[in-house]
Design a protein around this motif. Sequence first.
Motif, PDB file in Angstrom:
ATOM      1  N   VAL A 160       0.842  -1.187   0.000  1.00  0.00           N
ATOM      2  CA  VAL A 160       0.000   0.000   0.000  1.00  0.00           C
ATOM      3  C   VAL A 160       0.887   1.250   0.000  1.00  0.00           C
ATOM      4  O   VAL A 160       2.114   1.164   0.011  1.00  0.00           O
ATOM      5  N   PHE A 161       0.245   2.404  -0.025  1.00  0.00           N
ATOM      6  CA  PHE A 161       0.925   3.699  -0.038  1.00  0.00           C
ATOM      7  C   PHE A 161       1.033   4.196   1.402  1.00  0.00           C
ATOM      8  O   PHE A 161       0.023   4.392   2.076  1.00  0.00           O
ATOM      9  N   ILE A 162       2.262   4.395   1.872  1.00  0.00           N
ATOM     10  CA  ILE A 162       2.502   4.843   3.248  1.00  0.00           C
ATOM     11  C   ILE A 162       3.222   6.183   3.191  1.00  0.00           C
ATOM     12  O   ILE A 162       4.259   6.305   2.535  1.00  0.00           O
ATOM     13  N   TYR A 163       2.684   7.184   3.859  1.00  0.00           N
ATOM     14  CA  TYR A 163       3.292   8.511   3.772  1.00  0.00           C
ATOM     15  C   TYR A 163       3.537   9.111   5.155  1.00  0.00           C
ATOM     16  O   TYR A 163       2.896   8.754   6.148  1.00  0.00           O
ATOM     17  N   ASN A 164       4.505  10.005   5.193  1.00  0.00           N
ATOM     18  CA  ASN A 164       4.875  10.727   6.398  1.00  0.00           C
ATOM     19  C   ASN A 164       4.002  11.981   6.481  1.00  0.00           C
ATOM     20  O   ASN A 164       4.124  12.888   5.669  1.00  0.00           O
ATOM     21  N   LYS A 165       3.118  12.021   7.456  1.00  0.00           N
ATOM     22  CA  LYS A 165       2.162  13.125   7.547  1.00  0.00           C
ATOM     23  C   LYS A 165       2.835  14.469   7.805  1.00  0.00           C
ATOM     24  O   LYS A 165       2.238  15.516   7.535  1.00  0.00           O
ATOM     25  N   ALA A 166       4.067  14.435   8.293  1.00  0.00           N
ATOM     26  CA  ALA A 166       4.785  15.696   8.514  1.00  0.00           C
ATOM     27  C   ALA A 166       5.293  16.278   7.201  1.00  0.00           C
ATOM     28  O   ALA A 166       5.598  17.481   7.132  1.00  0.00           O
ATOM     29  N   LEU A 167       5.375  15.445   6.154  1.00  0.00           N
ATOM     30  CA  LEU A 167       5.913  15.889   4.868  1.00  0.00           C
ATOM     31  C   LEU A 167       4.863  15.929   3.762  1.00  0.00           C
ATOM     32  O   LEU A 167       5.061  16.602   2.749  1.00  0.00           O
ATOM     33  N   MET A 168       3.778  15.213   3.954  1.00  0.00           N
ATOM     34  CA  MET A 168       2.744  15.107   2.923  1.00  0.00           C
ATOM     35  C   MET A 168       1.386  15.194   3.604  1.00  0.00           C
ATOM     36  O   MET A 168       1.076  14.384   4.484  1.00  0.00           O
ATOM     37  N   GLU A 169       0.588  16.159   3.230  1.00  0.00           N
ATOM     38  CA  GLU A 169      -0.682  16.385   3.924  1.00  0.00           C
ATOM     39  C   GLU A 169      -1.669  15.251   3.713  1.00  0.00           C
ATOM     40  O   GLU A 169      -2.386  14.860   4.633  1.00  0.00           O
ATOM     41  N   GLU A 170      -1.735  14.725   2.497  1.00  0.00           N
ATOM     42  CA  GLU A 170      -2.651  13.631   2.203  1.00  0.00           C
ATOM     43  C   GLU A 170      -2.096  12.814   1.050  1.00  0.00           C
ATOM     44  O   GLU A 170      -1.227  13.274   0.306  1.00  0.00           O
ATOM     45  N   ALA A 171      -2.619  11.619   0.897  1.00  0.00           N
ATOM     46  CA  ALA A 171      -2.152  10.747  -0.176  1.00  0.00           C
ATOM     47  C   ALA A 171      -2.667  11.249  -1.523  1.00  0.00           C
ATOM     48  O   ALA A 171      -3.844  11.605  -1.648  1.00  0.00           O
ATOM     49  N   PRO A 172      -1.821  11.302  -2.530  1.00  0.00           N
ATOM     50  CA  PRO A 172      -2.277  11.713  -3.860  1.00  0.00           C
ATOM     51  C   PRO A 172      -3.157  10.647  -4.486  1.00  0.00           C
ATOM     52  O   PRO A 172      -2.985   9.448  -4.223  1.00  0.00           O
ATOM     53  N   ALA A 173      -4.073  11.069  -5.319  1.00  0.00           N
ATOM     54  CA  ALA A 173      -4.972  10.115  -5.980  1.00  0.00           C
ATOM     55  C   ALA A 173      -4.319   9.453  -7.186  1.00  0.00           C
ATOM     56  O   ALA A 173      -4.681   8.336  -7.549  1.00  0.00           O
ATOM     57  N   ILE A 290       7.672   8.072  13.263  1.00  0.00           N
ATOM     58  CA  ILE A 290       7.029   8.663  12.093  1.00  0.00           C
ATOM     59  C   ILE A 290       5.514   8.564  12.240  1.00  0.00           C
ATOM     60  O   ILE A 290       4.976   7.488  12.510  1.00  0.00           O
ATOM     61  N   ASP A 291       4.843   9.686  12.063  1.00  0.00           N
ATOM     62  CA  ASP A 291       3.376   9.714  12.062  1.00  0.00           C
ATOM     63  C   ASP A 291       2.935   9.354  10.644  1.00  0.00           C
ATOM     64  O   ASP A 291       2.967  10.196   9.744  1.00  0.00           O
ATOM     65  N   ILE A 292       2.541   8.103  10.449  1.00  0.00           N
ATOM     66  CA  ILE A 292       2.260   7.631   9.095  1.00  0.00           C
ATOM     67  C   ILE A 292       0.777   7.715   8.757  1.00  0.00           C
ATOM     68  O   ILE A 292      -0.096   7.574   9.612  1.00  0.00           O
ATOM     69  N   GLY A 293       0.517   7.967   7.489  1.00  0.00           N
ATOM     70  CA  GLY A 293      -0.799   7.796   6.909  1.00  0.00           C
ATOM     71  C   GLY A 293      -0.728   6.645   5.928  1.00  0.00           C
ATOM     72  O   GLY A 293       0.340   6.371   5.359  1.00  0.00           O
ATOM     73  N   VAL A 294      -1.829   5.961   5.718  1.00  0.00           N
ATOM     74  CA  VAL A 294      -1.832   4.790   4.842  1.00  0.00           C
ATOM     75  C   VAL A 294      -3.026   4.881   3.905  1.00  0.00           C
ATOM     76  O   VAL A 294      -4.141   5.209   4.330  1.00  0.00           O
ATOM     77  N   ALA A 295      -2.786   4.602   2.624  1.00  0.00           N
ATOM     78  CA  ALA A 295      -3.851   4.661   1.619  1.00  0.00           C
ATOM     79  C   ALA A 295      -3.577   3.614   0.549  1.00  0.00           C
ATOM     80  O   ALA A 295      -2.503   3.000   0.497  1.00  0.00           O
ATOM     81  N   ALA A 296      -4.563   3.411  -0.309  1.00  0.00           N
ATOM     82  CA  ALA A 296      -4.345   2.562  -1.482  1.00  0.00           C
ATOM     83  C   ALA A 296      -3.349   3.253  -2.407  1.00  0.00           C
ATOM     84  O   ALA A 296      -3.132   4.464  -2.333  1.00  0.00           O
ATOM     85  N   MET A 297      -2.725   2.469  -3.290  1.00  0.00           N
ATOM     86  CA  MET A 297      -1.766   3.048  -4.221  1.00  0.00           C
ATOM     87  C   MET A 297      -2.462   4.007  -5.190  1.00  0.00           C
ATOM     88  O   MET A 297      -3.599   3.757  -5.614  1.00  0.00           O
ATOM     89  N   PRO A 298      -1.814   5.114  -5.563  1.00  0.00           N
ATOM     90  CA  PRO A 298      -2.387   6.025  -6.557  1.00  0.00           C
ATOM     91  C   PRO A 298      -2.557   5.322  -7.903  1.00  0.00           C
ATOM     92  O   PRO A 298      -1.852   4.367  -8.213  1.00  0.00           O
ATOM     93  N   THR A 299      -3.486   5.812  -8.694  1.00  0.00           N
ATOM     94  CA  THR A 299      -3.710   5.214 -10.011  1.00  0.00           C
ATOM     95  C   THR A 299      -2.575   5.579 -10.963  1.00  0.00           C
ATOM     96  O   THR A 299      -1.930   6.621 -10.840  1.00  0.00           O
ATOM     97  N   LEU A 300      -2.343   4.714 -11.938  1.00  0.00           N
ATOM     98  CA  LEU A 300      -1.264   4.882 -12.900  1.00  0.00           C
ATOM     99  C   LEU A 300      -1.608   5.945 -13.947  1.00  0.00           C
ATOM    100  O   LEU A 300      -2.780   6.341 -14.074  1.00  0.00           O
ATOM    101  N   PRO A 301      -0.626   6.395 -14.733  1.00  0.00           N
ATOM    102  CA  PRO A 301      -0.898   7.407 -15.766  1.00  0.00           C
ATOM    103  C   PRO A 301      -1.943   6.979 -16.794  1.00  0.00           C
ATOM    104  O   PRO A 301      -2.571   7.832 -17.419  1.00  0.00           O
ATOM    105  N   ASN A 302      -2.150   5.666 -16.966  1.00  0.00           N
ATOM    106  CA  ASN A 302      -3.174   5.200 -17.906  1.00  0.00           C
ATOM    107  C   ASN A 302      -4.569   5.176 -17.273  1.00  0.00           C
ATOM    108  O   ASN A 302      -5.531   4.724 -17.892  1.00  0.00           O
ATOM    109  N   GLY A 303      -4.658   5.644 -16.031  1.00  0.00           N
ATOM    110  CA  GLY A 303      -5.946   5.695 -15.349  1.00  0.00           C
ATOM    111  C   GLY A 303      -6.328   4.414 -14.635  1.00  0.00           C
ATOM    112  O   GLY A 303      -7.373   4.352 -13.985  1.00  0.00           O
ATOM    113  N   GLU A 304      -5.485   3.391 -14.722  1.00  0.00           N
ATOM    114  CA  GLU A 304      -5.792   2.098 -14.117  1.00  0.00           C
ATOM    115  C   GLU A 304      -5.174   1.999 -12.721  1.00  0.00           C
ATOM    116  O   GLU A 304      -4.136   2.605 -12.442  1.00  0.00           O
ATOM    117  N   PRO A 305      -5.796   1.221 -11.839  1.00  0.00           N
ATOM    118  CA  PRO A 305      -5.200   1.009 -10.512  1.00  0.00           C
ATOM    119  C   PRO A 305      -3.973   0.118 -10.610  1.00  0.00           C
ATOM    120  O   PRO A 305      -3.818  -0.654 -11.559  1.00  0.00           O
TER     121      PRO A 305
END
Length: 427
Positions: A160-173, A290-305
Amino acid sequence: MKKNWLMMLLVLFVAMVVSACAPDREEPAAPTDEGTDTEQGATEEKPEKLVIWEDIDKSAGWLEEAIVSFEEEHGIQVEFKELNMADAIRDQLRLDGPAGNAPDIVTLPHDQIGQVVTEGLLQEITVGEDVLSRYSESSVNAQMFNGTLYGLPKATETPVFIYNKALMEEAPATMDELYTFSKDFTSGDNYGFLALWDNFYFSHAVLGGMGGYVFGEGSEGLDREDIGLNNDGAVEGAAYIQQWYSEGLFPAGIVGETGGAAMDGLFNDGKVGAVMNGPWAFQGMRDAGIDIGVAAMPTLPNGEPMKTFMGVKGWHVTSFTEYPYWSTKLIEHLTSDEVALARFEAVSEIPPNVALVEEPAIADNEGAKAVALQSQYAVPMPNIPEMGEVWGPMASALQTIATSKSEPKAALDEAVDQIETNIETNH
């Protein structure tokens, strides 16, 4: 409204059907309403002791409690030993089985099932539909080989997509958004996003999302002669992977066997905005502060997951036990809803039990929600023995792509040629 939407995603996760990426589930022969309480149970002598091999650092209190309740109910002593599940359990079983020192029950990742069954290390189990109905259909499918059930599922996982909340406000779509963030953020030892895309386990998310695949579906399951790792989609995915390395968005140090440790070190030092990793990494990141946030992976440039690989861990009865009936009863107990919930609370591995989807411990867990969403698009790793011939050639190809020593098409063509040769030679 948002909470209801996330809950619906969790329901989809545990109930999802993976007909697009795995053979349709075939029911084990002759299940009974009484589970494994068959004629075999009436004739098999009750053992004094059963032995379990569990994954290292995964017993954590819950297993002792489960053993106590089983011993109290059945009067059978149970012992356990911890071994590394990725390789040590399989390798040790190969030695201890013929020597007469094998355990009754082992835990294995589902992608090893085909190989160990072919080697004669596991035996078929028979359980009732009342037992099978506890779990998501995809997790049961993962425990089958050639239409036969060889275990019960205990945990599922996918990157999955794991981000540092101190560096990234939210997970990109989208990956396009993430690419823009990385271009702006990456400087010196700081990186916007890192992934082990020279490792086929992780890079399949990109190759598969662009249209590549490992084995196609045949009339009797996965077709080892239909390999889609150098088709147009796979080549497009490999070119996308190469772009991240060639533009300096990934450091050279995360290529190869030490890449994982290097990536973890940078993220835990607060130098990386986000990484692609699995739920096994959550606790170490939190322990690093690290204060982590977790989300699904962003979609690819072709629009597919992204089509990440999904792994299913299971409990299995070895071919060497003298007590297959009681061993099966024990793994039914270990995968019961009550025990599965206790295991999740202890080790944070997500159980496939359908009834647990609304348990607050799981439903209110951000990491579990992310795995649930990503798992809708995940592909169970092939569990046929021929899959063992894929990892090495693909690792070599991806490393030459990551270091720009080869063009994507040429590297993947060479990998597929090697995979086909290995399969013809070894299988």
